[in-house]
Design a protein around this motif. Structure first.
Motif, PDB file in Angstrom:
ATOM      1  N   ARG A 129     -27.242 -45.618 -20.558  1.00 61.16           N
ATOM      2  CA  ARG A 129     -26.127 -45.188 -21.405  1.00 61.16           C
ATOM      3  C   ARG A 129     -24.788 -45.588 -20.791  1.00 61.16           C
ATOM      4  O   ARG A 129     -23.879 -46.018 -21.494  1.00 61.16           O
ATOM      5  N   LEU A 130     -24.679 -45.438 -19.487  1.00 61.74           N
ATOM      6  CA  LEU A 130     -23.432 -45.814 -18.821  1.00 61.74           C
ATOM      7  C   LEU A 130     -23.181 -47.309 -18.967  1.00 61.74           C
ATOM      8  O   LEU A 130     -22.050 -47.751 -19.201  1.00 61.74           O
ATOM      9  N   LEU A 160     -17.497 -42.608 -20.928  1.00 63.36           N
ATOM     10  CA  LEU A 160     -16.864 -42.101 -22.136  1.00 63.36           C
ATOM     11  C   LEU A 160     -15.793 -41.048 -21.845  1.00 63.36           C
ATOM     12  O   LEU A 160     -14.914 -40.808 -22.668  1.00 63.36           O
ATOM     13  N   LEU A 161     -15.881 -40.409 -20.691  1.00 62.33           N
ATOM     14  CA  LEU A 161     -14.920 -39.354 -20.344  1.00 62.33           C
ATOM     15  C   LEU A 161     -13.860 -39.842 -19.357  1.00 62.33           C
ATOM     16  O   LEU A 161     -13.132 -39.039 -18.770  1.00 62.33           O
ATOM     17  N   ALA A 162     -13.734 -41.157 -19.191  1.00 60.17           N
ATOM     18  CA  ALA A 162     -12.740 -41.698 -18.263  1.00 60.17           C
ATOM     19  C   ALA A 162     -11.320 -41.211 -18.560  1.00 60.17           C
ATOM     20  O   ALA A 162     -10.534 -40.993 -17.625  1.00 60.17           O
ATOM     21  N   PRO A 163     -10.937 -40.991 -19.832  1.00 58.85           N
ATOM     22  CA  PRO A 163      -9.570 -40.505 -20.078  1.00 58.85           C
ATOM     23  C   PRO A 163      -9.269 -39.160 -19.425  1.00 58.85           C
ATOM     24  O   PRO A 163      -8.103 -38.820 -19.212  1.00 58.85           O
ATOM     25  N   LEU A 164     -10.303 -38.389 -19.079  1.00 57.53           N
ATOM     26  CA  LEU A 164     -10.074 -37.101 -18.424  1.00 57.53           C
ATOM     27  C   LEU A 164      -9.648 -37.255 -16.978  1.00 57.53           C
ATOM     28  O   LEU A 164      -9.043 -36.343 -16.406  1.00 57.53           O
ATOM     29  N   THR A 165      -9.987 -38.377 -16.367  1.00 57.63           N
ATOM     30  CA  THR A 165      -9.736 -38.543 -14.935  1.00 57.63           C
ATOM     31  C   THR A 165      -8.784 -39.700 -14.647  1.00 57.63           C
ATOM     32  O   THR A 165      -8.543 -40.002 -13.483  1.00 57.63           O
TER      33      THR A 165
END
Length: 295
Positions: free
Chosen positions: A273-274, A280-285
Motif C-alpha cells: 500500500r505504501l 497518505l498522512l504526510a501532510p500531518l508531519t
C-alpha cells in the motif's frame, strides 16, 4: 541468552523472535519487528517528538494486555524520555520514539503505539485534530465511512483538510493538521462538530459516549483531543485476533467502504500500500506547512 542486534549503531536486545503473537495467522514476533523496520520511514514521523503510551500484549491479543505510560523497566539509556507531569506524578516521564533503534526496541516489547495530538516540545498545544468514529452494532465500517464523508465536507467548509485511517478495528479515525492550538480549544471545536453531526444526521451520529445511545449509530468521539488523551498512532499494529494495522486510506476507499467494501488491512499488506499510494498522512508531519487555524 537474549540475542543482540545492531540497529543504526545501537545495540538492541531482541527476544523470542519465533514466538507466535497472532495465532490466527501464525504471525511471529520476528515478523512484527520486520514490519516496524520496513515501515519505519512512514511510522517514525508520527511518533517523533510525541510522548508515547504503550498497550503491551507480549503473549498475543488473547493474553494479558496492559496500558502503560511510564518507561518500561530496563529501557536502554539511549532511549529518549520527556517530562509529562501528571496530577498523581509531577515528575512523570514518557518514552519518545525518535529513531529506528528506539522503534525496534519498543517493537520487541510487542506494543500498540498511542500518541497525543501535541509534541513534547509544546505540551498541551495540539498541532492536529482527531475524530474517532466508533460504530455501535449493528452499525459497522460502512456507517463509519458515511459519517467520515460528512465530517470531511464539514471540516472543508471551515478550511480544514481531513485525512482518514482505519482504527485497526471496526472504526475510522479522521485527522487534520491545524495551527498550534491549546488542546482545550480543539476539544471544544471537535465536540461542536460531533453535535452538529448528530443534529443533521440523528439516525446515524451520536456525540455522547453512553452505550444506551449507541446501538446502530456511530459515536463521534471528540474526547481524544484532550491533552491527557492519546490515539492509536498511524501505522501501529493493533492487539487484535488478526494483525490489523491502523492504516491510512484514500477518500476513494472511504467512499467504497460506505458502499460496503472491506476496509481492513493486515501488516503484510502495508508495504504494498505504501508503494502504491505513498504516505497518505504526510501532510500531518510536513514541516513548514501552513496549517489552518480553527474558526
Amino acid at each position: 541468552m537474549t540475542p543482540i542486534t545492531e540497529v543504526a549503531g545501537r545495540r538492541v536486545p531482541l527476544s523470542n523472535l519465533d514466538k507466535v503473537i497472532h495465532p490466527a495467522t501464525g504471525t511471529t514476533k520476528g515478523e512484527i519487528l520486520h514490519y516496524c523496520a520496513v515501515m519505519a520511514g512512514a511510522l517514525l514521523p508520527h511518533l517523533r517528538d510525541r510522548p508515547v503510551s504503550f498497550l503491551r500484549y507480549p503473549d498475543g491479543p488473547g493474553g494479558q494486555l496492559f496500558f502503560t505510560k511510564n518507561p518500561p523497566p530496563g529501557a536502554p539509556p539511549w532511549v529518549r524520555t520527556a517530562p509529562v507531569p501528571r496530577s498523581d506524578d509531577p515528575g512523570a516521564r514518557q518514552v519518545v520514539v525518535d529513531d529506528l533503534p528506539s522503534l525496534v526496541w519498543a517493537a520487541n516489547l510487542v506494543v500498540e503505539f498511542h500518541t497525543p495530538q501535541w509534541t513534547a516540545s509544546a505540551p498541551g498545544i495540539a498541532d492536529r485534530l482527531v475524530l474517532d468514529l466508533d460504530p455501535g452494532p449493528p452499525a459497522g465500517t460502512s456507517e463509519c465511512c458515511a459519517v467520515a464523508l460528512w465530517l470531511r465536507e464539514r471540516l472543508a467548509a471551515d478550511g480544514i483538510d481531513a485525512y482518514a485511517k482505519t482504527s485497526g478495528a471496526k472504526g475510522l479515525h479522521l485527522l487534520a493538521p491545524i495551527a498550534p492550538t491549546p488542546s482545550a480549544e480543539v476539544s471544544a471545536y471537535a465536540k461542536g462538530l460531533a453535535m452538529a453531526g448528530e443534529a443533521e444526521l440523528p439516525r446515524l451520529i451520536v456525540h455522547r459516549m453512553a452505550r444506551a445511545l449507541r446501538p446502530g449509530k456511530v459515536f463521534v468521539d471528540h474526547s481524544q483531543n484532550a491533552a491527557a488523551k492519546t490515539t492509536a498512532t498511524p501505522y501501529t499494529l493493533r492487539a487484535r485476533e488478526l494483525p490489523t494495522v491502523s492504516a491510512p486510506v484514500t477518500w476513494e476507499e472511504v467512499e467504497a467502504g460506505a458502499a460496503g467494501r472491506r476496509l481492513s488491512f493486515l501488516l503484510g499488506e502495508m508495504a504494498g500500500r505504501l508503494e502504491r499510494y505513498g504516505e497518505l498522512l504526510a501532510p500531518l508531519t510536513r514541516p513548514g506547512r501552513d496549517r489552518p487555524a480553527l474558526p
